[in-house]
Design an enzyme around this catalytic site. Structure first.
Site, PDB file in Angstrom:
ATOM      1  N   ARG A   1      12.088   5.835   2.881  1.00  0.00           N
ATOM      2  CA  ARG A   1      11.346   5.258   1.738  1.00  0.00           C
ATOM      3  C   ARG A   1      10.895   6.388   0.851  1.00  0.00           C
ATOM      4  O   ARG A   1      10.268   7.348   1.316  1.00  0.00           O
ATOM      5  CB  ARG A   1      10.153   4.429   2.186  1.00  0.00           C
ATOM      6  CG  ARG A   1       9.340   3.918   1.006  1.00  0.00           C
ATOM      7  CD  ARG A   1       8.315   2.853   1.372  1.00  0.00           C
ATOM      8  NE  ARG A   1       8.870   1.515   1.215  1.00  0.00           N
ATOM      9  CZ  ARG A   1       8.161   0.404   1.088  1.00  0.00           C
ATOM     10  NH1 ARG A   1       6.836   0.454   1.123  1.00  0.00           N
ATOM     11  NH2 ARG A   1       8.733  -0.767   0.935  1.00  0.00           N
TER      12      ARG A   1
ATOM     13  N   LEU B   1       7.100  -7.004  -5.879  1.00  0.00           N
ATOM     14  CA  LEU B   1       6.955  -8.224  -6.683  1.00  0.00           C
ATOM     15  C   LEU B   1       8.284  -8.970  -6.861  1.00  0.00           C
ATOM     16  O   LEU B   1       8.594  -9.425  -7.950  1.00  0.00           O
ATOM     17  CB  LEU B   1       6.312  -7.912  -8.028  1.00  0.00           C
ATOM     18  CG  LEU B   1       4.790  -7.725  -7.981  1.00  0.00           C
ATOM     19  CD1 LEU B   1       4.245  -7.325  -9.350  1.00  0.00           C
ATOM     20  CD2 LEU B   1       4.084  -8.983  -7.490  1.00  0.00           C
TER      21      LEU B   1
ATOM     22  N   ARG C   1       3.636  -8.820   0.263  1.00  0.00           N
ATOM     23  CA  ARG C   1       2.596  -9.829   0.039  1.00  0.00           C
ATOM     24  C   ARG C   1       3.159 -11.243   0.082  1.00  0.00           C
ATOM     25  O   ARG C   1       2.481 -12.184   0.521  1.00  0.00           O
ATOM     26  CB  ARG C   1       1.885  -9.545  -1.283  1.00  0.00           C
ATOM     27  CG  ARG C   1       1.014  -8.297  -1.190  1.00  0.00           C
ATOM     28  CD  ARG C   1       0.643  -7.748  -2.527  1.00  0.00           C
ATOM     29  NE  ARG C   1       1.784  -7.240  -3.261  1.00  0.00           N
ATOM     30  CZ  ARG C   1       1.722  -6.640  -4.446  1.00  0.00           C
ATOM     31  NH1 ARG C   1       0.551  -6.480  -5.029  1.00  0.00           N
ATOM     32  NH2 ARG C   1       2.811  -6.189  -5.048  1.00  0.00           N
TER      33      ARG C   1
ATOM     34  N   GLN D   1       8.345   2.260  10.644  1.00  0.00           N
ATOM     35  CA  GLN D   1       8.205   3.249   9.575  1.00  0.00           C
ATOM     36  C   GLN D   1       7.358   4.398  10.124  1.00  0.00           C
ATOM     37  O   GLN D   1       6.167   4.220  10.402  1.00  0.00           O
ATOM     38  CB  GLN D   1       7.525   2.649   8.344  1.00  0.00           C
ATOM     39  CG  GLN D   1       7.479   3.643   7.181  1.00  0.00           C
ATOM     40  CD  GLN D   1       6.667   3.150   6.002  1.00  0.00           C
ATOM     41  OE1 GLN D   1       5.497   2.779   6.164  1.00  0.00           O
ATOM     42  NE2 GLN D   1       7.253   3.141   4.827  1.00  0.00           N
TER      43      GLN D   1
ATOM     44  N   PRO E   1       6.869  -2.665   5.336  1.00  0.00           N
ATOM     45  CA  PRO E   1       5.742  -2.117   6.110  1.00  0.00           C
ATOM     46  C   PRO E   1       4.403  -2.472   5.461  1.00  0.00           C
ATOM     47  O   PRO E   1       4.258  -2.360   4.247  1.00  0.00           O
ATOM     48  CB  PRO E   1       5.968  -0.600   6.041  1.00  0.00           C
ATOM     49  CG  PRO E   1       7.368  -0.404   5.570  1.00  0.00           C
ATOM     50  CD  PRO E   1       7.745  -1.605   4.798  1.00  0.00           C
TER      51      PRO E   1
ATOM     52  N   CYS F   1       0.287  -1.747   6.304  1.00  0.00           N
ATOM     53  CA  CYS F   1      -0.839  -1.216   7.077  1.00  0.00           C
ATOM     54  C   CYS F   1      -1.824  -2.323   7.402  1.00  0.00           C
ATOM     55  O   CYS F   1      -2.223  -3.068   6.513  1.00  0.00           O
ATOM     56  CB  CYS F   1      -1.592  -0.175   6.250  1.00  0.00           C
ATOM     57  SG  CYS F   1      -0.939   1.446   6.450  1.00  0.00           S
TER      58      CYS F   1
ATOM     59  N   TYR G   1       2.041  10.537   0.491  1.00  0.00           N
ATOM     60  CA  TYR G   1       1.762  11.073   1.819  1.00  0.00           C
ATOM     61  C   TYR G   1       2.517  12.391   2.031  1.00  0.00           C
ATOM     62  O   TYR G   1       3.161  12.899   1.124  1.00  0.00           O
ATOM     63  CB  TYR G   1       2.068  10.023   2.892  1.00  0.00           C
ATOM     64  CG  TYR G   1       1.229   8.780   2.684  1.00  0.00           C
ATOM     65  CD1 TYR G   1      -0.155   8.874   2.551  1.00  0.00           C
ATOM     66  CD2 TYR G   1       1.807   7.527   2.549  1.00  0.00           C
ATOM     67  CE1 TYR G   1      -0.940   7.757   2.312  1.00  0.00           C
ATOM     68  CE2 TYR G   1       1.030   6.391   2.306  1.00  0.00           C
ATOM     69  CZ  TYR G   1      -0.344   6.523   2.191  1.00  0.00           C
ATOM     70  OH  TYR G   1      -1.117   5.419   1.937  1.00  0.00           O
TER      71      TYR G   1
HETATM   72  C1  LIG Z   1      -1.267  -5.032   3.125  1.00  0.00           C
HETATM   73  C2  LIG Z   1      -0.259  -4.019   2.668  1.00  0.00           C
HETATM   74  C3  LIG Z   1      -0.089  -2.850   3.405  1.00  0.00           C
HETATM   75  C4  LIG Z   1       0.905  -1.933   3.029  1.00  0.00           C
HETATM   76  N1  LIG Z   1       1.163  -0.867   3.841  1.00  0.00           N
HETATM   77  C5  LIG Z   1       2.254  -0.100   3.609  1.00  0.00           C
HETATM   78  C6  LIG Z   1       2.698   0.855   4.559  1.00  0.00           C
HETATM   79  O1  LIG Z   1       2.165   0.971   5.661  1.00  0.00           O
HETATM   80  N2  LIG Z   1       3.766   1.619   4.220  1.00  0.00           N
HETATM   81  C7  LIG Z   1       4.414   1.484   3.031  1.00  0.00           C
HETATM   82  O2  LIG Z   1       5.374   2.207   2.776  1.00  0.00           O
HETATM   83  N3  LIG Z   1       4.021   0.567   2.132  1.00  0.00           N
HETATM   84  C8  LIG Z   1       3.005  -0.253   2.409  1.00  0.00           C
HETATM   85  N4  LIG Z   1       2.679  -1.257   1.534  1.00  0.00           N
HETATM   86  C9  LIG Z   1       3.548  -1.493   0.372  1.00  0.00           C
HETATM   87  C10 LIG Z   1       4.573  -2.571   0.691  1.00  0.00           C
HETATM   88  O3  LIG Z   1       5.455  -2.163   1.720  1.00  0.00           O
HETATM   89  C11 LIG Z   1       5.399  -2.977  -0.546  1.00  0.00           C
HETATM   90  O4  LIG Z   1       6.206  -1.904  -0.926  1.00  0.00           O
HETATM   91  C12 LIG Z   1       4.515  -3.394  -1.719  1.00  0.00           C
HETATM   92  O5  LIG Z   1       3.458  -4.246  -1.307  1.00  0.00           O
HETATM   93  C13 LIG Z   1       5.334  -4.117  -2.804  1.00  0.00           C
HETATM   94  O6  LIG Z   1       5.939  -5.284  -2.282  1.00  0.00           O
HETATM   95  P1  LIG Z   1       5.354  -6.778  -2.552  1.00  0.00           P
HETATM   96  O7  LIG Z   1       5.214  -6.928  -4.043  1.00  0.00           O
HETATM   97  O8  LIG Z   1       6.400  -7.698  -1.962  1.00  0.00           O
HETATM   98  O9  LIG Z   1       4.040  -6.889  -1.874  1.00  0.00           O
HETATM   99  C14 LIG Z   1       1.683  -2.161   1.876  1.00  0.00           C
HETATM  100  C15 LIG Z   1       1.440  -3.309   1.108  1.00  0.00           C
HETATM  101  C16 LIG Z   1       0.507  -4.236   1.510  1.00  0.00           C
HETATM  102  C17 LIG Z   1       0.334  -5.498   0.698  1.00  0.00           C
END
Ligand SMILES: Cc1cc2nc3c(=O)[nH]c(=O)nc-3n(C[C@H](O)[C@H](O)[C@H](O)COP(=O)(O)O)c2cc1C
Length: 418
Positions: A246, A320, A343, A111, A35, A37, A198
C-alpha cells in the site's frame, strides 16, 4: 503486463464476482475489505472483537478480508491499543481468526506496518493526539517513535529517534520475523503498509527524510529502505502467496512525493516480486504548493489506473467506492484489478451480497453461506407467493372455513383471498 482482471472472465458474470488467481491463492471475487484500525487490541494481540469484526466480512461474502495495520514491533504501534505481531501469543490468537475467515471461503490478509514517528498517540477519535505524561498517570505512558530524521510529525508531537544505519539493518530482521509470524498465523496475503505518513512513507517523502547517507537524498536513496523491506519480506513470505504494497501515491497537502515517484517505486517493487499496488494517498503534509487530495467519490481510482498502465503492475482501487455499479465499471475499464471498501463494509458487512443483487448476478444469495442462502431463497418464495398487500387472514385460532394448503416443505399456509 500480466492482466489478472481479464483472464478467463465469463462475460455473463460481473467482473466483480469473477474469481482471480494470484500466485496459488484463489480469490473468489474482487471485493476486498480494506485494513481498518480498531484500537481494540490488548498488548498488541487481537481479541474477540477482531474475530467478530473480521469474521462478519468473511460471512458477508468478501473475497479478501484484511486485518488492520499490524505493527512488526511494539514501538511501531500508534497507540497502546493498536495491533501487533511481535510475539508467539499473537500468532495463536490470529490463527483462530484466519481459520474462521478461510472456513467462509474468504482469503485472510494481513497489513504489516510500522508507525515510525507517528507512534505514541491516542486513536482516531482523539485525532491521534500525542500521549503525554498526563496520559502516563492513566496507564498510557508515551514512548519515543523512530524515523529517518529527527523531525516531529506535528507541532505537539515529540521528536523521534533518528534510526542509525545499524538500527535500519536490525529493522529489516524485524520485518522478516513479523512476516514469518504472519505465515504461521495462517494469512494468505501479506501487504506492506508503505503509505499514510508511517515509517516507510517517512523514508520516501523528502518532507520527513532529510538524511544525507545512502537512505536519503535523491529518490533512489529515499526508496532504498522501502525496497530493502520489500526484499526482506518477499524472501520469507512464501513464493506461492501474493505480496501487496500500500502506498500513498502522492503525499497530502504541500507534499513532495508525486505520482512519477510512485510509478518508479511500483516498477522497482514489481521487480522484487511484489504482486499488486494498493493505491491510497495522503498522510504527509508540508508547506509546498501541492493541493490536498480532494475526498470526492473514487478519488484514488486515477492513481490505480495510472500505476496499472505506467508501472505495468496490478492495482487495487480504494476510497469512496460505494456503488457496485461503479466498482464494476472501474474493473471493466481496466483501471484496477481489485476493489476495496472500508467504511462501506462497516455500514453494510453484507455489501458483497447486496452488490451481487444490484449487478443482477444469478442467485446473489450464493455469495452468503449456503444455509443462510437457503433461508433467504425460502423467504423470497413465500414473499413471491403472497406479494405485499395480498390479503391473507392470519389464523389466531383454527378456522376451518379458511381453505389451507400444505406447501411442498410441509408448511401449512392459508390460500390468498381472491
Ligand atoms: C476505521 C478505519 C480504520 C482504518 N485503518 C487503516 C489501517 O489500519 N491501515 C490502512 O492502510 N488504512 C486504514 N484506513 C483506510 C482504509 O483502509 C481506506 O483506505 C479508506 O477508509 C478509504 O476507503 P473507504 O472510502 O471505502 O472507507 C482506515 C479507515 C477506516 C474507516
Amino acid at each position: 503486463m500480466h492482466n489478472p482482471s481479464q483472464t478467463g472472465a465469463d462475460p455473463a458474470v460481473p467482473l466483480l464476482f469473477t474469481p482471480l488467481n494470484m500466485r496459488s491463492v484463489r480469490l473468489k471475487n474482487r471485493i476486498v475489505v480494506a485494513p481498518m484500525c480498531q484500537y481494540r487490541s490488548i498488548d498488541g494481540g487481537p481479541t474477540d472483537w477482531h474475530l467478530v469484526h473480521l469474521g462478519k466480512f468473511a460471512v458477508g461474502g468478501a473475497g479478501v478480508v484484511f486485518t488492520e495495520e499490524t505493527a512488526i514491533e511494539e514501538r511501531g504501534r500508534k497507540t497502546h491499543a493498536c495491533a501487533g505481531l511481535y510475539n508467539d501469543e499473537h500468532v495463536t490468537a490470529y490463527r483462530r481468526i484466519t481459520d474462521f475467515i478461510k472456513a467462509q471461503g474468504a482469503v485472510p490478509a494481513i497489513q504489516l506496518g510500522h508507525a515510525g514517528r507517528q507512534a505514541s498517540c491516542h486513536g482516531a477519535e482523539l485525532g491521534w493526539k500525542p500521549l503525554t505524561e498526563e496520559d502516563a498517570k492513566a496507564g498510557l505512558p508515551p514512548w519515543q517513535g523512530v524515523a529517518p530524521s529527527p523531525i516531529a510529525w506535528s507541532s505537539d508531537a515529540a521528536v523521534p529517534h533518528e534510526l542509525s544505519r545499524a538500527e535500519i539493518g536490525e529493522m529489516l530482521a524485524t520485518w522478516k520475523q513479523a512476516t514469518l509470524r504472519a505465515v504461521d498465523s495462517g494469512f494468505d496475503i501479506c501487504e506492506i503498509h508503505g503509505g499514510h505518513g508511517y515509517l516507510l512513507h517517512q523514508f520516501l517523502s523528502p518532507l520527513a527524510n532529510k538524511r544525507t547517507d545512502a537512505y536519503g537524498g535523491d529518490r533512489a536513496g529515499r526508496m532504498r529502505f522501502v525496497l530493502e523491506v520489500a526484499e526482506a519480506v518477499r524472501s520469507v513470505w512464501p513464493a506461492d502467496k501474493p505480496l501487496f504494497f500500500r502506498m500513498s501515491v502522492v503525499d497530502g497537502r504541500g507534499g513532495q512525493w508525486f505520482i512519477e515517484d510512485s510509478i518508479a517505486l511500483a516498477a522497482a517493487l514489481r521487480d522484487l516480486g511484489v504482486d499488486l499496488i494498493d493505491c491510497s494517498s495522503g498522510g504527509m503534509n508540508g508547506d509546498g504548493p501541492f493541493p490536498p487530495v480532494p475526498r470526492v467519490p473514487e478519488f484514488q481510482v486515477a492513481y490505480a489506473k495510472t500505476l496499472r498502465e505506467q508501472a505495468g503492475m496490478p492495482t487495487l482501487a480504494v476510497g469512496l467506492i460505494t456503488s457496485p455499479q461503479r466498482a464494476e465499471v472501474i474493473l471493466q475499464a481496466g483501471e484496477a484489478d481489485l476493489i476495496a471498501i472500508a467504511r462501506g463494509a462497516i455500514w453494510d458487512p453484507n455489501w458483497p451480497a447486496h452488490a451481487a443483487a444490484e449487478l443482477g448476478k444469478h442467485d446473489p444469495y450464493a455469495v452468503l453461506p449456503g444455509d443462510m442462502a437457503f433461508r433467504l431463497r425460502d423467504r423470497d418464495r413465500h414473499r413471491d407467493s403472497y406479494p405485499s398487500g395480498s390479503k391473507v387472514d392470519i389464523p389466531l385460532a383454527p378456522d376451518r372455513s379458511v381453505p389451507y394448503s400444505w406447501s411442498e416443505r410441509g408448511e401449512y399456509w392459508p390460500a390468498a383471498r381472491e
